[in-house]
Design an enzyme around this catalytic site. Structure first.
Site, short mmCIF file in Angstrom:
data_model
loop_
_atom_site.label_atom_id
_atom_site.label_comp_id
_atom_site.label_asym_id
_atom_site.label_seq_id
_atom_site.Cartn_x
_atom_site.Cartn_y
_atom_site.Cartn_z
N TYR A 5 1.38 3.46 12.75
CA TYR A 5 1.10 3.18 11.35
C TYR A 5 -0.35 2.75 11.12
O TYR A 5 -1.06 2.36 12.04
CB TYR A 5 2.10 2.21 10.72
CG TYR A 5 2.22 0.80 11.23
CD1 TYR A 5 1.22 0.12 11.89
CD2 TYR A 5 3.41 0.11 10.99
CE1 TYR A 5 1.37 -1.18 12.30
CE2 TYR A 5 3.58 -1.21 11.39
CZ TYR A 5 2.56 -1.85 12.05
OH TYR A 5 2.73 -3.15 12.46
N GLU A 6 -0.77 2.90 9.86
CA GLU A 6 -2.18 2.72 9.46
C GLU A 6 -3.12 3.69 10.19
O GLU A 6 -4.29 3.39 10.41
CB GLU A 6 -2.65 1.27 9.67
CG GLU A 6 -1.82 0.24 8.95
CD GLU A 6 -1.70 0.49 7.46
OE1 GLU A 6 -2.58 1.17 6.89
OE2 GLU A 6 -0.73 0.00 6.85
N GLY A 7 -2.59 4.85 10.54
CA GLY A 7 -3.39 5.86 11.21
C GLY A 7 -3.12 5.88 12.70
O GLY A 7 -3.34 4.89 13.40
N ARG A 22 -6.25 -1.66 9.33
CA ARG A 22 -6.41 -1.12 10.68
C ARG A 22 -6.91 -2.18 11.64
O ARG A 22 -6.43 -2.28 12.78
CB ARG A 22 -7.36 0.08 10.64
CG ARG A 22 -6.71 1.32 10.05
CD ARG A 22 -7.67 2.46 9.85
NE ARG A 22 -6.93 3.66 9.42
CZ ARG A 22 -7.48 4.82 9.13
NH1 ARG A 22 -8.80 4.96 9.21
NH2 ARG A 22 -6.74 5.85 8.76
N MET A 43 0.86 -1.17 0.00
CA MET A 43 0.00 0.00 0.00
C MET A 43 0.90 1.23 0.00
O MET A 43 1.71 1.41 0.91
CB MET A 43 -0.91 -0.02 1.24
CG MET A 43 -1.80 1.19 1.39
SD MET A 43 -3.12 0.93 2.62
CE MET A 43 -2.25 0.25 4.01
#
Length: 589
Positions: free
Chosen positions: A438-440, A297, A161
């Protein structure tokens, strides 16, 4: 010590809390019987414990290395990935028509937990591939799905991604990567992407990059972003690999943790443009990418549970062996293993409670995801989807924050030896630290929980879950056992704190957005604390009902639920007070 997957607890959660019987009743998942679940989990446990766990600490000492654009993964990773792929684990929850096994995500969650607990750095590669597959299944054209999904599920290829750029972290509106239409249905992609997990490696023949970029006439901001599939090697019409695409790995990061996972900087288009294919509609790339991000997530939340469990097991084994000091109750004149000391037992109990609570909350969410996907009734699908979407940012945010607490306690149990790398406790602490980022970040999850998940329906889904908690309180009230009464009061106080906080957020967000969003993380932590505590209360009730079947196991579950209620649920009113007081003052940095 090695890793022993908690299969018994996982099966307990699947069958009593997460709704496996309801999922298996759906025609699409009819094969997900209790016997199948046990067989799958036991096989996953063997692979995780025997193949991956022994590589974890050595890979931390000998991480992935970059040289002249190529990445060599840690010793043993290549062979382990072959075993992983040949056993069919990558395709476990994906459609049969593309070579997957079609099992529900509810069975995938514990298998993912085992994989990550055994070796977090290794597990990141399959995690990103799963996300890429989900994005293609949802938004990819039939041609792209047919050409790329099968080899990813077989492990021949992997996926990535590509969002972040040097000038644009979480603010995707600032992306500068460009996509130039060629006229033959392909695009030429150019730009720089950073922090790309497994963006380059030697585990598979090809890497399928999903890349966010802008078309020449795209509008500004996030509404002008498109998604493109850019393979490392071009793919011929017969499925064979062709020429190397114009994408190069110019470096990998040197990190605090997850050192064996190569985090790459990728340069697209230095030789005229990397050939890419549009995924979904032009300027609607975030719609497709968010599918991948939501899957990732949730998976990162499961990573938090996994690292917590590994840290707990490591600390438990050390505490049982480390002899130091006489017991405070005078029961021995000699020094005893530190597991007999009250504060060590407190720390270990807290570690276990947080881990099991997170596991129950995550699997409960996975069950709703399966029911949302495969229920025959559209209204039921919508209802389960709403619950799943509400819970995903909580699973991601709360479980990863808890993993840092658990890993930190693991270091503390080891004492000074925990600060020494040779004992291994420090690696879990370092690895856990990335999970809230990571991933928000946790703040991004919290903003999502406020803006998209609470305000959009006026708190309806939140209040529906709160009503379910109230029903569990009634079940506790009906029991005569002291353990049920001990859990009841903190759960009730937590439920009231969460209900009042949801009302506060809904009532004040429009007039006082800075105050409400400034307290979004405490709101998320409150929601996670209470909802996970609800699952522990449900676990206590189930164990009381099945105590005769396995007394030692269920007595431990009952004790752990009480530990969670006392040490964690009691914090809920304080978190609610933080949110409610957010209008009264401005935080001064």
């Amino acid at each position: 010590m090695t890793y022993q997957a908690p299969v018994k607890d996982m099966l307990f959660v699947l069958n009593h809390l997460a709704g496996l019987p309801q999922v298996a009743a759906l025609p699409q998942y009819a094969e997900a019987t209790p016997d199948t679940a046990q067989a799958v989990l036991e096989e996953a446990a063997t692979f995780a414990g025997d193949v991956l766990a022994p590589l974890n600490h050595p890979a931390d000492r000998e991480p992935s290395a970059w040289r002249d654009g190529a990445v060599t993964t840690s010793p043993g990773f290549k062979q382990a990935f072959r075993q992983y792929a040949e056993a069919g684990w990558q395709g476990m929850t994906h459609p049969i028509e593309y070579g997957g096994q079609g099992l529900p995500g509810l069975l995938g969650a514990p298998c993912s937990e085992m994989l990550n607990a055994a070796n977090l750095s290794f597990a990141l590669c399959p995690l990103l591939t799963n996300g890429a597959v989900e994005a293609l299944l949802t938004a990819g054209s039939p041609e792209l799905r047919e050409r790329f999904i099968g080899p990813m599920l077989s492990g021949q290829w992997t996926g990535t991604m590509n969002l972040t750029e040097p000038q644009a972290g979480s603010d995707l509106a600032l992306l500068r990567s460009r996509a130039q239409p060629v006229g033959d249905g392909t695009y030429r992609i150019s730009g720089t992407k950073i922090f790309i997990t497994y963006g380059e490696h030697d585990l598979a023949e090809n890497i399928v990059h999903l890349v966010l970029a802008r078309l020449p006439d795209a509008p500004e901001g996030v509404k002008g972003i498109s998604l493109f599939l850019v393979p490392k090697f071009l793919v011929n019409d017969d499925g064979s690999l062709g020429a190397r695409n114009d994408v190069a790995c110019v470096s990998i990061e040197h990190k605090l943790g997850i050192k064996a996972s190569p985090t790459a900087t990728l340069q697209f288009g230095d030789a005229g443009g990397a050939i890419g294919y549009l995924v979904g509609q032009e300027n609607r790339g975030l719609d497709a990418m968010f599918i991948m991000m939501n899957a990732a997530r949730f998976a990162v939340g499961v990573q938090g549970i996994a690292v917590a469990d590994r840290a707990y097991q490591h600390a438990l084994a050390y505490a049982a062996e480390r002899v130091q000091s006489r017991p405070v109750d005078g029961s021995s004149r000699e020094a005893v293993p530190i597991i007999q000391h009250p504060d060590v037992r407190r720390m270990l109990g807290t570690m276990r409670a947080l881990t099991e609570a997170g596991r129950a909350l995550a699997y409960y969410t996975a069950g709703h995801a399966d029911l949302a996907h495969a229920s025959a009734d559209p209204a039921a699908r919508a209802r389960h989807l709403a619950v799943q979407e509400f819970l995903v940012p909580i699973v991601k945010g709360w479980c990863t924050e808890a993993s840092i607490d658990v890993a930190s306690l693991g270091v503390q149990v080891h004492g000074g030896m925990g600060f020494i790398e040779e004992t291994g406790a420090a690696q879990y602490y370092r690895d856990a630290r990335i999970l809230t980022i990571y991933e928000g970040t946790t703040a991004i999850q919290a903003n999502d929980l406020v803006g998209r998940k609470t305000l959009r329906d006026g708190g309806a889904v939140a209040q529906a879950l709160i009503e379910e908690i109230r029903k569990t309180e009634e079940a506790l009230q009906a029991r005569s056992e002291p353990a049920a009464r001990l859990v009841l009061t903190p759960l009730r106080q937590g439920r009231l704190a969460l209900a009042n906080t949801v009302d506060f957020v809904v009532a004040n967000a429009a007039a006082h957005p800075n105050a409400v969003f400034g307290a979004a993380v405490p709101y998320l932590l409150l929601a996670g604390t209470v909802l996970a505590g609800w699952q522990m209360a449900r676990a206590l009730l189930a164990s009381l009902d099945h105590l005769d079947e396995d007394p030692a196991f269920h007595q431990a579950k009952i004790a752990t639920a009480q530990t969670y209620a006392l040490h964690k649920l009691t914090q809920a009113p304080g978190l609610a007070a933080v949110v409610a007081g957010s209008n009264e003052y401005a935080v001064q940095p």
